[in-house]
Design a protein around this motif. Structure first.
Motif, mmCIF file in Angstrom:
data_model
loop_
_atom_site.group_PDB
_atom_site.id
_atom_site.type_symbol
_atom_site.label_atom_id
_atom_site.label_comp_id
_atom_site.label_asym_id
_atom_site.label_seq_id
_atom_site.Cartn_x
_atom_site.Cartn_y
_atom_site.Cartn_z
ATOM 1 N N MET A 119 0.648 -1.251 -0.062
ATOM 2 C CA MET A 119 0.096 -0.030 -0.045
ATOM 3 C C MET A 119 0.653 1.375 0.218
ATOM 4 S SD MET A 119 -3.295 1.319 3.033
ATOM 5 C CE MET A 119 -3.574 2.740 2.435
ATOM 6 N N LYS A 120 0.897 2.244 -0.481
ATOM 7 C CA LYS A 120 1.539 3.093 -0.275
ATOM 8 C C LYS A 120 0.925 4.031 0.262
ATOM 9 C CE LYS A 120 2.154 4.258 -6.301
ATOM 10 N NZ LYS A 120 2.058 4.826 -6.804
ATOM 11 N N THR A 121 2.167 5.100 0.509
ATOM 12 C CA THR A 121 1.798 6.056 2.175
ATOM 13 C C THR A 121 1.518 7.667 0.936
ATOM 14 O OG1 THR A 121 4.109 5.324 2.671
ATOM 15 C CG2 THR A 121 3.450 7.636 3.118
ATOM 16 N N LEU A 122 0.021 7.367 2.203
ATOM 17 C CA LEU A 122 -0.502 8.558 1.847
ATOM 18 C C LEU A 122 0.896 10.144 1.590
ATOM 19 C CD1 LEU A 122 -3.666 8.439 3.863
ATOM 20 C CD2 LEU A 122 -3.537 7.931 0.612
ATOM 21 N N ALA A 123 -0.121 10.709 0.484
ATOM 22 C CA ALA A 123 0.658 12.217 0.702
ATOM 23 C C ALA A 123 1.133 12.871 1.594
ATOM 24 C CB ALA A 123 0.164 13.283 -0.388
ATOM 25 N N ASN A 124 1.981 13.802 2.173
ATOM 26 C CA ASN A 124 1.821 14.530 3.142
ATOM 27 C C ASN A 124 1.703 15.670 3.496
ATOM 28 O OD1 ASN A 124 3.174 16.471 5.188
ATOM 29 N ND2 ASN A 124 3.538 14.675 5.982
ATOM 30 N N PRO A 125 0.113 16.324 3.574
ATOM 31 C CA PRO A 125 -0.326 17.980 2.634
ATOM 32 C C PRO A 125 0.698 18.747 3.101
ATOM 33 C CG PRO A 125 -2.076 16.191 3.713
ATOM 34 C CD PRO A 125 -0.666 16.080 4.225
ATOM 35 N N LEU A 126 1.082 18.701 3.936
ATOM 36 C CA LEU A 126 2.124 19.939 4.592
ATOM 37 C C LEU A 126 3.924 19.951 3.370
ATOM 38 C CD1 LEU A 126 2.773 22.990 6.910
ATOM 39 C CD2 LEU A 126 4.424 20.348 7.868
ATOM 40 N N HIS A 127 3.747 18.632 3.539
ATOM 41 C CA HIS A 127 5.179 18.629 2.128
ATOM 42 C C HIS A 127 4.867 19.267 0.902
ATOM 43 C CE1 HIS A 127 7.131 14.956 4.471
ATOM 44 N NE2 HIS A 127 7.530 16.462 5.742
ATOM 45 N N VAL A 128 3.798 18.995 0.681
ATOM 46 C CA VAL A 128 3.124 19.132 -0.744
ATOM 47 C C VAL A 128 2.586 20.882 -0.319
ATOM 48 C CG1 VAL A 128 0.764 18.784 -2.182
ATOM 49 C CG2 VAL A 128 2.401 17.097 -1.394
ATOM 50 N N SER A 129 2.693 20.998 0.134
ATOM 51 C CA SER A 129 2.097 22.907 0.472
ATOM 52 C C SER A 129 3.865 23.587 0.635
ATOM 53 C CB SER A 129 1.503 23.245 1.679
ATOM 54 O OG SER A 129 1.762 22.956 2.645
ATOM 55 N N MET A 180 -3.302 14.957 -5.262
ATOM 56 C CA MET A 180 -4.194 13.804 -6.161
ATOM 57 C C MET A 180 -4.107 12.902 -6.474
ATOM 58 S SD MET A 180 -5.480 17.269 -8.750
ATOM 59 C CE MET A 180 -6.899 16.930 -9.750
ATOM 60 N N TRP A 181 -3.353 12.510 -6.406
ATOM 61 C CA TRP A 181 -2.787 11.123 -7.716
ATOM 62 C C TRP A 181 -2.144 9.989 -6.818
ATOM 63 C CZ3 TRP A 181 -2.352 14.728 -12.500
ATOM 64 C CH2 TRP A 181 -4.302 15.235 -12.689
ATOM 65 N N SER A 182 -0.779 10.870 -6.262
ATOM 66 C CA SER A 182 0.492 10.145 -6.346
ATOM 67 C C SER A 182 0.462 8.833 -7.101
ATOM 68 C CB SER A 182 -0.066 9.092 -4.743
ATOM 69 O OG SER A 182 1.177 8.580 -4.648
ATOM 70 N N PRO A 183 0.761 9.093 -8.266
ATOM 71 C CA PRO A 183 0.814 8.654 -9.706
ATOM 72 C C PRO A 183 2.042 7.193 -9.500
ATOM 73 C CG PRO A 183 1.457 10.750 -9.876
ATOM 74 C CD PRO A 183 1.204 10.814 -8.137
ATOM 75 N N ASP A 184 1.774 6.461 -10.277
ATOM 76 C CA ASP A 184 2.732 5.216 -10.678
ATOM 77 C C ASP A 184 3.782 6.280 -11.140
ATOM 78 O OD1 ASP A 184 1.595 3.049 -8.510
ATOM 79 O OD2 ASP A 184 -0.039 3.394 -10.519
ATOM 80 N N PHE A 185 3.816 7.049 -12.232
ATOM 81 C CA PHE A 185 4.829 7.340 -12.909
ATOM 82 C C PHE A 185 3.982 8.674 -13.389
ATOM 83 C CE2 PHE A 185 6.104 3.273 -13.864
ATOM 84 C CZ PHE A 185 6.667 3.046 -14.312
ATOM 85 N N LEU A 186 4.794 9.378 -13.637
ATOM 86 C CA LEU A 186 4.783 11.085 -14.319
ATOM 87 C C LEU A 186 5.520 11.504 -15.968
ATOM 88 C CD1 LEU A 186 4.431 14.518 -12.590
ATOM 89 C CD2 LEU A 186 6.197 14.284 -14.618
ATOM 90 N N CYS A 187 4.474 11.931 -16.281
ATOM 91 C CA CYS A 187 5.086 11.349 -18.007
ATOM 92 C C CYS A 187 4.916 13.201 -18.883
ATOM 93 C CB CYS A 187 4.873 10.072 -18.412
ATOM 94 S SG CYS A 187 3.409 10.030 -19.422
ATOM 95 N N GLY A 188 5.629 13.082 -19.998
ATOM 96 C CA GLY A 188 5.652 13.845 -20.578
ATOM 97 C C GLY A 188 5.870 13.970 -21.662
ATOM 98 N N LEU A 199 9.296 10.491 -14.823
ATOM 99 C CA LEU A 199 9.309 10.276 -13.669
ATOM 100 C C LEU A 199 8.768 9.085 -12.536
ATOM 101 C CD1 LEU A 199 9.770 14.000 -11.747
ATOM 102 C CD2 LEU A 199 11.877 12.320 -12.195
ATOM 103 N N THR A 200 9.553 8.107 -12.046
ATOM 104 C CA THR A 200 8.604 7.335 -11.280
ATOM 105 C C THR A 200 7.763 7.607 -10.306
ATOM 106 O OG1 THR A 200 10.243 6.503 -9.177
ATOM 107 C CG2 THR A 200 10.752 5.755 -11.962
ATOM 108 N N GLY A 201 7.131 6.903 -9.449
ATOM 109 C CA GLY A 201 6.227 7.435 -8.140
ATOM 110 C C GLY A 201 6.919 7.921 -7.567
ATOM 111 N N ASP A 202 7.513 6.975 -7.149
ATOM 112 C CA ASP A 202 9.134 7.371 -6.285
ATOM 113 C C ASP A 202 10.070 8.278 -6.397
ATOM 114 O OD1 ASP A 202 8.260 4.796 -4.255
ATOM 115 O OD2 ASP A 202 9.423 3.495 -5.070
ATOM 116 N N GLU A 203 10.894 7.984 -7.576
ATOM 117 C CA GLU A 203 11.003 9.819 -7.895
ATOM 118 C C GLU A 203 10.264 10.542 -7.476
ATOM 119 O OE1 GLU A 203 13.975 8.297 -11.705
ATOM 120 O OE2 GLU A 203 12.088 8.847 -11.747
ATOM 121 N N LEU A 204 9.013 11.076 -7.727
ATOM 122 C CA LEU A 204 7.979 12.260 -7.348
ATOM 123 C C LEU A 204 7.946 12.729 -5.881
ATOM 124 C CD1 LEU A 204 5.927 14.742 -8.392
ATOM 125 C CD2 LEU A 204 4.783 12.740 -9.119
ATOM 126 N N ARG A 205 7.362 11.644 -5.387
ATOM 127 C CA ARG A 205 7.836 11.274 -3.915
ATOM 128 C C ARG A 205 8.972 12.335 -3.055
ATOM 129 N NH1 ARG A 205 4.062 9.654 -0.833
ATOM 130 N NH2 ARG A 205 3.529 7.742 -1.996
#
Length: 236
Positions: A1-11, A164-172, A215-221
């Protein structure tokens, strides 16, 4: 299970980038109604037409599955825009999604021209699966270019995508000339590969050959969870 995004870190992460934009005279806002986004981009001089994957007439985006970022100057004129959406590729991959044209049209059998084609030969695109956050349609007005605005926009988009998503990948997808100028590394992408999209959309008058970057999800995190505010500020 993935760890939820920490709202404070994101903000904190988003705030640093928002402040960097403000220092350049740009006021940032985030929206979710893509009909409004298209109306803004179509009324923006010098910006090319938004690709169909961000246009509700060709590829509707459900609430919660996409957002856009708008930057206005001191006169409330559009200085920069960017869009992002989530693709559910749990039973597919990014290469298949591109080649099926479903990355661009909700129903290619209805909207695609018979001669529309997309070829993806980047090997890593087949490994990009699961929840995939796709970033695109980045545009910066000429008088704001060369000031790090794309990196600011990418930072905000990454923070919001992670929250919003804590994605597995972010790409472009990115043109080769950006890579030649090392702009792709300035955008903070860890990986890039040629052959991401060899695209032809006849009715859109689009003929492009682009690299894939991701980026991988872990790299984004790890990126978003950085605690050194001064280190982030130094990037601008």
């Amino acid at each position: 299970m993935k760890t939820l995004a920490n709202p404070l870190h994101v903000s904190r992460f988003v705030q640093v980038h928002d402040e960097a934009a403000a220092q350049k005279g740009i006021k940032i806002s985030v929206g979710f109604d893509f009909r409004r986004y298209v109306s803004i981009t179509e009324a923006t001089p010098t910006k090319t037409r938004t690709y169909p994957n961000f246009r509700p007439d060709r590829s509707p985006i459900e609430t919660g599955d996409g957002f856009w970022i708008l930057g206005l100057d001191k006169n409330n004129d559009v200085a920069t825009v960017q869009a992002a959406r989530l693709y559910d590729l749990s039973s597919s991959n990014f290469a298949e999604h591109l080649e099926s044209l479903k990355a661009f049209y909700a129903d290619p059998t209805v909207h695609a021209h018979p001669q529309d084609r997309c070829i993806c030969i980047a090997p890593s695109a087949k490994k990009i699966t699961g929840k995939v956050a796709y970033h695109g349609d980045l545009w910066v007005r000429r008088d704001f270019r060369g000031q790090g605005v794309p990196r600011i926009m990418q930072g905000i988009a990454r923070g919001v995508s992670f929250a919003m998503w804590s994605p597995d990948f972010l790409c472009g997808l990115m043109s080769r000339w950006l890579l030649d100028k090392w702009i792709v590394t300035k955008y903070g992408y860890s990986h890039y590969e040629p052959g991401g999209s060899i695209l032809r959309l006849v009715e859109e008058n689009i003929v492009e050959e682009e690299w894939i970057n991701w980026l991988t999800g872990d790299e984004l995190r790890r990126l978003v969870n950085r605690h050194d505010r001064n280190e982030l500020l130094l990037e601008f």
